[in-house]
Design an enzyme around this catalytic site. Structure first.
Site, PDB file in Angstrom:
ATOM      1  N   GLY A  11       3.280  -5.003   4.019  1.00 60.14           N
ATOM      2  CA  GLY A  11       2.516  -4.914   2.763  1.00 60.14           C
ATOM      3  C   GLY A  11       3.242  -4.014   1.775  1.00 60.14           C
ATOM      4  N   GLY A  14       2.566  -4.045  -2.160  1.00 63.23           N
ATOM      5  CA  GLY A  14       1.240  -3.715  -2.681  1.00 63.23           C
ATOM      6  C   GLY A  14       1.224  -2.397  -3.436  1.00 63.23           C
ATOM      7  N   GLN A  15       0.056  -2.048  -3.929  1.00 61.21           N
ATOM      8  CA  GLN A  15      -0.102  -0.851  -4.776  1.00 61.21           C
ATOM      9  C   GLN A  15       0.397   0.405  -4.064  1.00 61.21           C
ATOM     10  OE1 GLN A  15      -4.031   0.677  -5.107  1.00 61.21           O
ATOM     11  NE2 GLN A  15      -3.638   1.783  -7.012  1.00 61.21           N
ATOM     12  N   LEU A  16      -0.022   0.589  -2.821  1.00 66.99           N
ATOM     13  CA  LEU A  16       0.431   1.746  -2.041  1.00 66.99           C
ATOM     14  C   LEU A  16       1.808   1.492  -1.430  1.00 66.99           C
ATOM     15  CD1 LEU A  16      -0.033   4.489  -0.593  1.00 66.99           C
ATOM     16  CD2 LEU A  16      -1.258   3.215   1.181  1.00 66.99           C
ATOM     17  N   ASP A  37       6.648  -8.100   3.352  1.00 62.69           N
ATOM     18  CA  ASP A  37       5.425  -8.581   2.693  1.00 62.69           C
ATOM     19  C   ASP A  37       5.437 -10.102   2.781  1.00 62.69           C
ATOM     20  OD1 ASP A  37       3.196  -8.920   0.762  1.00 62.69           O
ATOM     21  OD2 ASP A  37       3.580  -6.817   0.331  1.00 62.69           O
ATOM     22  N   ILE A  38       4.329 -10.734   2.365  1.00 58.62           N
ATOM     23  CA  ILE A  38       4.337 -12.207   2.391  1.00 58.62           C
ATOM     24  C   ILE A  38       5.023 -12.798   1.160  1.00 58.62           C
ATOM     25  CG2 ILE A  38       2.457 -12.883   3.955  1.00 58.62           C
ATOM     26  CD1 ILE A  38       0.640 -12.894   1.462  1.00 58.62           C
ATOM     27  N   ASP A  50       4.560 -12.533   7.590  1.00 56.60           N
ATOM     28  CA  ASP A  50       3.124 -12.773   7.584  1.00 56.60           C
ATOM     29  C   ASP A  50       2.578 -12.031   8.806  1.00 56.60           C
ATOM     30  OD1 ASP A  50       0.562 -13.674   7.856  1.00 56.60           O
ATOM     31  OD2 ASP A  50       1.060 -15.811   7.728  1.00 56.60           O
ATOM     32  N   TYR A 140     -15.173  -6.189   3.847  1.00 55.39           N
ATOM     33  CA  TYR A 140     -14.039  -5.252   3.900  1.00 55.39           C
ATOM     34  C   TYR A 140     -14.409  -4.022   4.730  1.00 55.39           C
ATOM     35  CZ  TYR A 140     -10.640  -1.863   1.998  1.00 55.39           C
ATOM     36  OH  TYR A 140      -9.678  -0.907   1.838  1.00 55.39           O
ATOM     37  N   LYS A 144     -12.993  -2.565   8.300  1.00 58.94           N
ATOM     38  CA  LYS A 144     -12.447  -1.213   8.434  1.00 58.94           C
ATOM     39  C   LYS A 144     -13.165  -0.462   9.562  1.00 58.94           C
ATOM     40  CE  LYS A 144      -9.116  -1.288   5.459  1.00 58.94           C
ATOM     41  NZ  LYS A 144      -7.751  -1.323   5.975  1.00 58.94           N
TER      42      LYS A 144
HETATM   43  N1  SER Z   1      -9.884   0.877  -3.081  1.00 58.84           N
HETATM   44  C1  SER Z   1     -10.592   0.065  -2.133  1.00 58.84           C
HETATM   45  C2  SER Z   1     -11.411  -0.962  -2.793  1.00 58.84           C
HETATM   46  O1  SER Z   1     -11.852  -0.702  -3.881  1.00 58.84           O
HETATM   47  C3  SER Z   1     -11.454   0.921  -1.268  1.00 58.84           C
HETATM   48  O2  SER Z   1     -10.784   1.226  -0.108  1.00 58.84           O
HETATM   49  O3  SER Z   1     -11.658  -1.979  -2.236  1.00 58.84           O
END
Ligand code: SER
Length: 311
Positions: A11, A14-16, A37-38, A50, A140, A144
């Protein structure tokens, strides 16, 4: 680091992922870090991967001598509500694939992010403790929570060294987030610098916990580097930066861009935000590995505006 083989970031686009990959290259050197990443990237050593393809994952890990994996690939909260089954598949199978390779002894250490989304409407909202009611209301959050229990299970049962942080909303200027509920706090700065009105999908006084990206990256590096004996939480550590509302971010932007305007048009993400804590108690992370956030809202606003302008 002498005892670390190669580091795989899953990943990495991505943002992070973008920022964490740079930080890992800084520490270990570009030849030691494999961003994946994909979607494609022109980074050195980059591989398309993937996370659902366990054979490909195993090959990459084996062929490159990967010891440490940062598993950042996930569907976030808002996107997860739009496609719950897909969120379950990516978030759970991705994690299980990596945990299984660690159980087999092929991977040595894993970082996997959890989120404030593990908390739900019945969780104490203010100064939310490490151990509390955890009953998420989103797919989500459910992934988690299940993921945290899997991490704790693999750590206890199979001695897998998996480490995790419950990230609050992450804000950075380098990449736009995708599909989260806290994304507004990134988008708002881009609109402000562009001289546009921002239409916010959360209401003015929705208070949520945030962490500015340099703090988030540092927290991730710190928890991965701390001696294993210091890690007392094998589900996921609460992590706090500061808490704020869209109205407060607006005022803080107006210190720099006085004519910035916001309009509020809450949508389905309001309900997600309403189910999350306003502030997080991270004293266990402070005690165990000396965590301490550095950035406040005014610091973040100053830097976000300056860096987006320079871009
Ligand atoms: N930043 C994430 C979200 O908004 C929360 O972990 O889904």
């Amino acid at each position: 680091m002498a005892d670390t083989g190669k580091v795989l970031v899953i990943g990495a686009n991505g943002q992070l992922g973008i920022e964490l990959t740079d930080a890992l290259i800084e520490i270990y050197g570009a030849s030691q870090v494999i961003p994946s990443d994909i979607t494609a990237s022109d980074r050195e050593n980059f591989v398309i991967l993937d996370v659902l393809n366990v054979e490909q994952l195993r090959d990459i890990v084996r062929e490159n001598g990967v010891t440490d994996v940062y598993l950042l690939a996930a569907l976030l909260s808002a996107r997860g509500e739009q496609n719950p089954m897909w969120a379950w598949k990516i978030n759970m199978d991705g994690l299980l694939n990596v945990l299984e390779l660690a159980r087999e002894g092929i991977i040595r250490k894993i970082f996997w992010p959890s989120s404030i989304a593990v908390f739900g409407t019945t969780t104490p909202k203010v100064d939310t403790p490490q151990e509390t009611i955890i009953s998420p209301d989103t797919m989500y959050g459910i992934t988690k929570l299940a993921g945290e229990r899997l991490c704790a299970y693999y750590a206890k049962k199979f001695q897998v060294d998996v480490r995790s942080l419950r990230y609050p909303g992450l804000v950075g200027y380098r990449a736009l987030p995708g599909g989260g509920t806290t994304d507004y706090a990134v988008d708002i700065y881009h609109k402000a610098v562009a001289g546009e009105i921002y239409r916010c999908f959360l209401s003015a006084n929705t208070r949520l916990p945030f962490l500015y990206m340099p703090d988030a990256v540092r927290a991730t590096l710190e928890i991965m580097q701390v001696p294993v004996s210091k890690i007392s939480i094998r589900s996921s550590y609460n992590l706090a930066g500061f808490s704020c509302t869209p109205a407060e971010i607006t005022s803080s932007i107006q210190q720099h861009i006085s004519d910035f305007q916001i309009e509020y048009e809450p949508d389905f993400r309001q309900q997600i935000a309403d189910s999350w804590p306003e502030s997080i108690n991270d004293k266990v992370a402070r005690r165990d590995w000396g965590w301490q956030a550095q950035y406040t809202l005014p610091d973040m606003s100053r830097e976000m505006i300056q860096c987006i302008r320079e871009k």
